[in-house]
Design an enzyme around this catalytic site. Sequence first.
Site, mmCIF file in Angstrom:
data_model
loop_
_atom_site.group_PDB
_atom_site.id
_atom_site.type_symbol
_atom_site.label_atom_id
_atom_site.label_comp_id
_atom_site.label_asym_id
_atom_site.label_seq_id
_atom_site.Cartn_x
_atom_site.Cartn_y
_atom_site.Cartn_z
ATOM 1 N N SER A 6 0.847 -1.199 0.000
ATOM 2 C CA SER A 6 0.000 0.000 0.000
ATOM 3 C C SER A 6 0.876 1.239 0.000
ATOM 4 C CB SER A 6 -0.886 0.004 1.242
ATOM 5 O OG SER A 6 -1.389 1.316 1.444
ATOM 6 N N MET A 35 -9.271 7.774 -0.216
ATOM 7 C CA MET A 35 -10.154 8.120 0.911
ATOM 8 C C MET A 35 -10.712 9.525 0.692
ATOM 9 S SD MET A 35 -7.845 6.783 4.068
ATOM 10 C CE MET A 35 -6.815 5.308 3.938
ATOM 11 N N GLY A 174 -4.502 -4.612 6.113
ATOM 12 C CA GLY A 174 -4.377 -3.939 7.401
ATOM 13 C C GLY A 174 -3.574 -4.729 8.411
HETATM 14 C C1 DX5 Z 1 -6.229 1.270 5.543
HETATM 15 C C2 DX5 Z 1 -5.732 0.964 4.154
HETATM 16 C C3 DX5 Z 1 -4.584 0.033 4.109
HETATM 17 C C4 DX5 Z 1 -3.350 0.498 4.816
HETATM 18 C C5 DX5 Z 1 -2.540 -0.704 5.164
HETATM 19 O O1 DX5 Z 1 -7.433 1.932 5.439
HETATM 20 O O2 DX5 Z 1 -6.772 0.386 3.395
HETATM 21 O O3 DX5 Z 1 -4.284 -0.320 2.761
HETATM 22 O O4 DX5 Z 1 -2.571 1.386 4.075
HETATM 23 O O5 DX5 Z 1 -1.443 -0.277 5.911
HETATM 24 P P1 DX5 Z 1 -0.777 -1.193 7.018
HETATM 25 O O6 DX5 Z 1 -0.218 -2.387 6.320
HETATM 26 O O7 DX5 Z 1 0.269 -0.290 7.607
HETATM 27 O O8 DX5 Z 1 -1.840 -1.563 8.002
#
Ligand code: DX5
Length: 214
Positions: A6, A35, A174
């Site tokens: 991500s 978002m 996540g």
């Molecule tokens: C959260 C996002 C994820 C996030 C994951 O709303 O959808 O894609 O960036 O990040 P990590 O791996 O740090 O939880």
Amino acid sequence: MLVAPSILSADFGHLARDVEAICEGGCDFVHVDVMDGHFVPNLTIGPVVVEAVAKAATKPLDIHLMVENNTFFVDLFAPLKPEFISFHIEEEKHPHRLIQKIRGLGIRPSIVLNPHTPPQCVEYLLEDLDMVLLMSVNPGFGGQRFIPGVLEKAKVLKELVEKRNPKCLIEIDGGVSDANIHAVKEAGVDVAVSGSYVFRHRNGIRHAIESLKV
Ligand code: DX5
Ligand code: ZN
């Protein structure tokens, strides 16, 4: 395991450099978190920035919409030709219609489930879906802790997928790291999204991605 880092955890001052690093480091997809400040309490990037990501990427984009008006955002991002667009079922009155729209645009449709949303709610959509994304944190921010209860949910979803459409992928998003990737794999997940773990690994991005390819 397919790996989709991500870019929310990338250095946005050096975004193209970081996108190149994950692609050269062996990722399968580039996960893009959109978002809108309404569906989730955070605001990220629009098509101008995602176009720059698409230019730097040598792997397909996996766009995760966390927005209120899904159809509007699908139209906004479709010209960038992502591999997947995922939308949240909690925010969509007509998910089947939107799946057909996404597929009609030449993009693979995917539905996201928040931590509280039961997997059974996609059962009668599975034959039209290419992927279901299970949130293993509450959407909105990187760097949160993995919610272990999602593993049981993944197993239930896996059974439904086997019954209705075995080609449909299961993705998780996540708090994914080397500490839980084996349990994630065992639960039947095909694609792991990982942000902070991949971008902040002390041995570098390539090593982090390799450690998730279980
Ligand atoms: C959260 C996002 C994820 C996030 C994951 O709303 O959808 O894609 O960036 O990040 P990590 O791996 O740090 O939880
Ligand atoms: Zn995401």
